[in-house]
Scaffold this motif. Sequence first.
Motif, PDB file in Angstrom:
ATOM      1  N   ALA A   1      -2.475   4.188 -10.895  1.00 52.53           N
ATOM      2  CA  ALA A   1      -2.205   4.568  -9.502  1.00 52.53           C
ATOM      3  C   ALA A   1      -1.383   3.617  -8.923  1.00 52.53           C
ATOM      4  CB  ALA A   1      -3.908   4.505  -8.930  1.00 52.53           C
ATOM      5  N   GLY A   2      -0.497   4.096  -7.986  1.00 50.65           N
ATOM      6  CA  GLY A   2       0.341   3.243  -7.287  1.00 50.65           C
ATOM      7  C   GLY A   2       1.273   2.524  -7.855  1.00 50.65           C
ATOM      8  N   VAL A   3       1.526   2.785  -9.274  1.00 52.80           N
ATOM      9  CA  VAL A   3       2.677   2.150  -9.989  1.00 52.80           C
ATOM     10  C   VAL A   3       3.517   3.221 -10.387  1.00 52.80           C
ATOM     11  CG1 VAL A   3       3.119   0.897 -12.210  1.00 52.80           C
ATOM     12  CG2 VAL A   3       0.815   0.538 -10.980  1.00 52.80           C
TER      13      VAL A   3
ATOM     14  N   ALA B   1      -4.146  -2.173  -0.357  1.00 54.14           N
ATOM     15  CA  ALA B   1      -5.472  -2.255  -0.802  1.00 54.14           C
ATOM     16  C   ALA B   1      -6.018  -0.932  -1.554  1.00 54.14           C
ATOM     17  CB  ALA B   1      -6.258  -2.551   0.272  1.00 54.14           C
ATOM     18  N   LYS B   2      -5.632   0.111  -1.001  1.00 52.06           N
ATOM     19  CA  LYS B   2      -6.153   1.547  -1.665  1.00 52.06           C
ATOM     20  C   LYS B   2      -5.669   1.449  -3.115  1.00 52.06           C
ATOM     21  CE  LYS B   2      -5.196   5.664  -0.467  1.00 52.06           C
ATOM     22  NZ  LYS B   2      -4.680   6.776   0.528  1.00 52.06           N
ATOM     23  N   ASN B   3      -4.402   1.258  -3.118  1.00 50.56           N
ATOM     24  CA  ASN B   3      -3.649   1.299  -4.413  1.00 50.56           C
ATOM     25  C   ASN B   3      -4.078   0.221  -5.632  1.00 50.56           C
ATOM     26  OD1 ASN B   3      -2.175   3.508  -4.068  1.00 50.56           O
ATOM     27  ND2 ASN B   3      -0.417   2.268  -3.051  1.00 50.56           N
ATOM     28  N   LEU B   4      -4.287  -0.799  -5.011  1.00 49.10           N
ATOM     29  CA  LEU B   4      -4.898  -2.016  -5.851  1.00 49.10           C
ATOM     30  C   LEU B   4      -6.260  -1.823  -6.554  1.00 49.10           C
ATOM     31  CD1 LEU B   4      -3.612  -5.226  -4.075  1.00 49.10           C
ATOM     32  CD2 LEU B   4      -2.912  -4.204  -5.985  1.00 49.10           C
ATOM     33  N   ILE B   5      -7.004  -0.973  -5.572  1.00 49.72           N
ATOM     34  CA  ILE B   5      -8.460  -0.799  -6.076  1.00 49.72           C
ATOM     35  C   ILE B   5      -8.455   0.336  -7.141  1.00 49.72           C
ATOM     36  CG2 ILE B   5     -10.768   0.378  -5.455  1.00 49.72           C
ATOM     37  CD1 ILE B   5     -10.302  -1.378  -3.055  1.00 49.72           C
ATOM     38  N   ALA B   6      -7.467   1.474  -6.703  1.00 51.02           N
ATOM     39  CA  ALA B   6      -7.447   2.673  -7.555  1.00 51.02           C
ATOM     40  C   ALA B   6      -6.923   2.185  -8.928  1.00 51.02           C
ATOM     41  CB  ALA B   6      -6.749   3.695  -6.970  1.00 51.02           C
ATOM     42  N   CYS B   7      -5.583   1.409  -8.752  1.00 47.21           N
ATOM     43  CA  CYS B   7      -5.174   0.934 -10.011  1.00 47.21           C
ATOM     44  C   CYS B   7      -6.020   0.164 -11.026  1.00 47.21           C
ATOM     45  CB  CYS B   7      -4.001   0.008  -9.854  1.00 47.21           C
ATOM     46  SG  CYS B   7      -3.007  -0.693 -10.970  1.00 47.21           S
ATOM     47  N   SER B   8      -6.952  -0.616 -10.537  1.00 45.59           N
ATOM     48  CA  SER B   8      -7.799  -1.360 -11.220  1.00 45.59           C
ATOM     49  C   SER B   8      -8.861  -0.505 -11.797  1.00 45.59           C
ATOM     50  CB  SER B   8      -8.360  -2.400 -10.518  1.00 45.59           C
ATOM     51  OG  SER B   8      -7.447  -3.404  -9.631  1.00 45.59           O
ATOM     52  N   LYS B   9      -9.553   0.583 -11.146  1.00 42.64           N
ATOM     53  CA  LYS B   9     -10.073   1.347 -11.774  1.00 42.64           C
ATOM     54  C   LYS B   9      -9.713   1.955 -12.994  1.00 42.64           C
ATOM     55  CE  LYS B   9     -12.929   2.514  -7.606  1.00 42.64           C
ATOM     56  NZ  LYS B   9     -13.247   3.253  -6.422  1.00 42.64           N
ATOM     57  N   ASP B  10      -8.199   2.478 -12.994  1.00 40.96           N
ATOM     58  CA  ASP B  10      -7.528   3.258 -13.748  1.00 40.96           C
ATOM     59  C   ASP B  10      -7.368   2.239 -15.175  1.00 40.96           C
ATOM     60  OD1 ASP B  10      -7.147   5.437 -12.615  1.00 40.96           O
ATOM     61  OD2 ASP B  10      -5.096   5.132 -12.108  1.00 40.96           O
ATOM     62  N   ILE B  11      -7.210   1.217 -14.744  1.00 44.57           N
ATOM     63  CA  ILE B  11      -6.958   0.049 -16.034  1.00 44.57           C
ATOM     64  C   ILE B  11      -8.420   0.046 -16.777  1.00 44.57           C
ATOM     65  CG2 ILE B  11      -6.857  -2.432 -16.483  1.00 44.57           C
ATOM     66  CD1 ILE B  11      -4.682  -2.684 -14.287  1.00 44.57           C
ATOM     67  N   VAL B  12      -9.697  -0.279 -15.815  1.00 43.08           N
ATOM     68  CA  VAL B  12     -10.960  -0.326 -16.461  1.00 43.08           C
ATOM     69  C   VAL B  12     -11.312   0.839 -17.188  1.00 43.08           C
ATOM     70  CG1 VAL B  12     -13.427  -0.486 -15.943  1.00 43.08           C
ATOM     71  CG2 VAL B  12     -11.550  -2.147 -14.784  1.00 43.08           C
TER      72      VAL B  12
ATOM     73  N   ALA C   1     -11.666  -3.655  -9.071  1.00 44.68           N
ATOM     74  CA  ALA C   1     -11.951  -2.086  -9.207  1.00 44.68           C
ATOM     75  C   ALA C   1     -13.279  -1.747  -8.327  1.00 44.68           C
ATOM     76  CB  ALA C   1     -12.447  -1.843 -10.679  1.00 44.68           C
ATOM     77  N   SER C   2     -14.400  -2.806  -8.321  1.00 42.33           N
ATOM     78  CA  SER C   2     -15.482  -2.643  -7.289  1.00 42.33           C
ATOM     79  C   SER C   2     -15.394  -3.294  -6.170  1.00 42.33           C
ATOM     80  CB  SER C   2     -16.731  -3.161  -8.343  1.00 42.33           C
ATOM     81  OG  SER C   2     -16.424  -4.401  -8.782  1.00 42.33           O
ATOM     82  N   ALA C   3     -14.367  -3.739  -5.671  1.00 38.54           N
ATOM     83  CA  ALA C   3     -14.155  -4.195  -4.364  1.00 38.54           C
ATOM     84  C   ALA C   3     -14.327  -3.624  -2.899  1.00 38.54           C
ATOM     85  CB  ALA C   3     -12.997  -5.103  -4.253  1.00 38.54           C
ATOM     86  N   ARG C   4     -14.578  -3.685  -2.032  1.00 39.27           N
ATOM     87  CA  ARG C   4     -14.872  -3.066  -0.759  1.00 39.27           C
ATOM     88  C   ARG C   4     -13.327  -3.018  -0.145  1.00 39.27           C
ATOM     89  NH1 ARG C   4     -19.020  -4.032   3.297  1.00 39.27           N
ATOM     90  NH2 ARG C   4     -17.702  -5.882   3.840  1.00 39.27           N
ATOM     91  N   GLN C   5     -12.813  -1.683   0.207  1.00 39.89           N
ATOM     92  CA  GLN C   5     -11.267  -1.704   0.725  1.00 39.89           C
ATOM     93  C   GLN C   5     -11.249  -2.673   1.851  1.00 39.89           C
ATOM     94  OE1 GLN C   5      -9.499   1.896   0.421  1.00 39.89           O
ATOM     95  NE2 GLN C   5      -8.070   1.277   2.192  1.00 39.89           N
ATOM     96  N   GLU C   6     -11.883  -2.742   2.823  1.00 39.76           N
ATOM     97  CA  GLU C   6     -11.720  -3.446   3.966  1.00 39.76           C
ATOM     98  C   GLU C   6     -11.839  -5.061   3.499  1.00 39.76           C
ATOM     99  OE1 GLU C   6     -13.995  -1.406   3.407  1.00 39.76           O
ATOM    100  OE2 GLU C   6     -16.313  -2.016   4.260  1.00 39.76           O
ATOM    101  N   ASP C   7     -12.418  -5.444   2.406  1.00 39.51           N
ATOM    102  CA  ASP C   7     -12.511  -6.669   2.263  1.00 39.51           C
ATOM    103  C   ASP C   7     -11.093  -7.249   1.561  1.00 39.51           C
ATOM    104  OD1 ASP C   7     -15.154  -7.208   2.914  1.00 39.51           O
ATOM    105  OD2 ASP C   7     -16.064  -6.970   0.851  1.00 39.51           O
ATOM    106  N   ILE C   8     -10.482  -6.290   0.870  1.00 43.37           N
ATOM    107  CA  ILE C   8      -9.094  -6.474   0.115  1.00 43.37           C
ATOM    108  C   ILE C   8      -8.108  -6.500   1.429  1.00 43.37           C
ATOM    109  CG2 ILE C   8      -7.349  -5.723  -1.480  1.00 43.37           C
ATOM    110  CD1 ILE C   8      -9.959  -6.708  -2.612  1.00 43.37           C
ATOM    111  N   GLU C   9      -8.455  -5.574   2.233  1.00 40.89           N
ATOM    112  CA  GLU C   9      -7.450  -5.284   3.162  1.00 40.89           C
ATOM    113  C   GLU C   9      -7.241  -6.588   4.065  1.00 40.89           C
ATOM    114  OE1 GLU C   9      -8.317  -1.950   5.944  1.00 40.89           O
ATOM    115  OE2 GLU C   9      -7.651  -0.596   4.248  1.00 40.89           O
ATOM    116  N   ARG C  10      -8.270  -7.405   4.352  1.00 45.62           N
ATOM    117  CA  ARG C  10      -8.505  -8.585   5.312  1.00 45.62           C
ATOM    118  C   ARG C  10      -7.935  -9.681   4.327  1.00 45.62           C
ATOM    119  NH1 ARG C  10     -13.716  -9.501   4.960  1.00 45.62           N
ATOM    120  NH2 ARG C  10     -14.152  -7.623   6.019  1.00 45.62           N
ATOM    121  N   ILE C  11      -7.714  -9.738   3.277  1.00 43.90           N
ATOM    122  CA  ILE C  11      -7.093 -10.943   2.604  1.00 43.90           C
ATOM    123  C   ILE C  11      -5.454 -10.628   2.307  1.00 43.90           C
ATOM    124  CG2 ILE C  11      -6.829 -11.876  -0.052  1.00 43.90           C
ATOM    125  CD1 ILE C  11      -9.760 -11.248  -0.466  1.00 43.90           C
ATOM    126  N   ILE C  12      -4.958  -9.280   2.241  1.00 43.11           N
ATOM    127  CA  ILE C  12      -3.742  -9.136   1.930  1.00 43.11           C
ATOM    128  C   ILE C  12      -2.937  -8.685   3.202  1.00 43.11           C
ATOM    129  CG2 ILE C  12      -4.317  -8.404  -0.437  1.00 43.11           C
ATOM    130  CD1 ILE C  12      -3.744  -5.468   0.373  1.00 43.11           C
TER     131      ILE C  12
END
Length: 218
Positions: free
Chosen positions: A120-122, A91-102, A70-81
């Motif tokens: 988000a994204g599900v 990457a956008k959905n993964l971060i938004a989804c994690s924020k929703d879970i938290v 949830a607190s990751a930077r989008q560009e860092d996630i994009e690089r990995i995936i």
Amino acid sequence: MAKQTDKKDIQKMTIDYLNELYPNAECELNFSSAFELLVAVILSAQCTDARVNKVTPVLFKEYGTPQKLASARQEDIERIIYSCGFYHNKAKNLIACSKDIVEKYDGEVPGTLDKLQTLAGVGRKTANVVYSLWFKGDAIAVDTHVFRVSNRLAIATGKTPFEVEDKLMKAYKKADWSKLHYMLVLFGRYKCKAIKPECETCKLREFCKHYKSTLKQI
Ligand code: SF4
């Protein structure tokens, strides 16, 4: 006059044939928690499970919890995936989804279909996979392969995945739902493909609505 094969016979022949082709069909994604499964399923859209399995160990090493992702930077996630495709949206959905879970569920992936779909994204398909696989809920996820094959064989016809899901659940026993999903996915991916299905070697062709309609056009 020969007895016409009815729908129930075709439904039974289909599951028997799928069991013959794919006796060990199961989810091929690697995961060890509801959150990891959810992330892997989101990444698997338009991507192979093998590719997702290469990416998730790297992702989970640093971002293995909803709080961290949830607190990751989008560009860092994009690089990995990146290699999973559609990396920007994923990457956008993964971060938004994690924020929703938290924020909505105290950091725990919710265990009901309705709540999973509030993330988000599900969508319904992703929710069904997580609900059925992790929470052992009664569900059949209908993706593009399940939808196409079910309509072609007329074992469960419908204009929407929801309609097909409903009819599959009425046609088959609960105990078969989870494996049926994976068998239909494999069958749709490798044999009853969207373009050029391998009908000549398919044991169901005699009963297949799609095969018969194609023959008429020749
Ligand atoms: S006959 Fe062809 S279209 Fe019908 S289920 Fe088999 S592969 Fe698919």
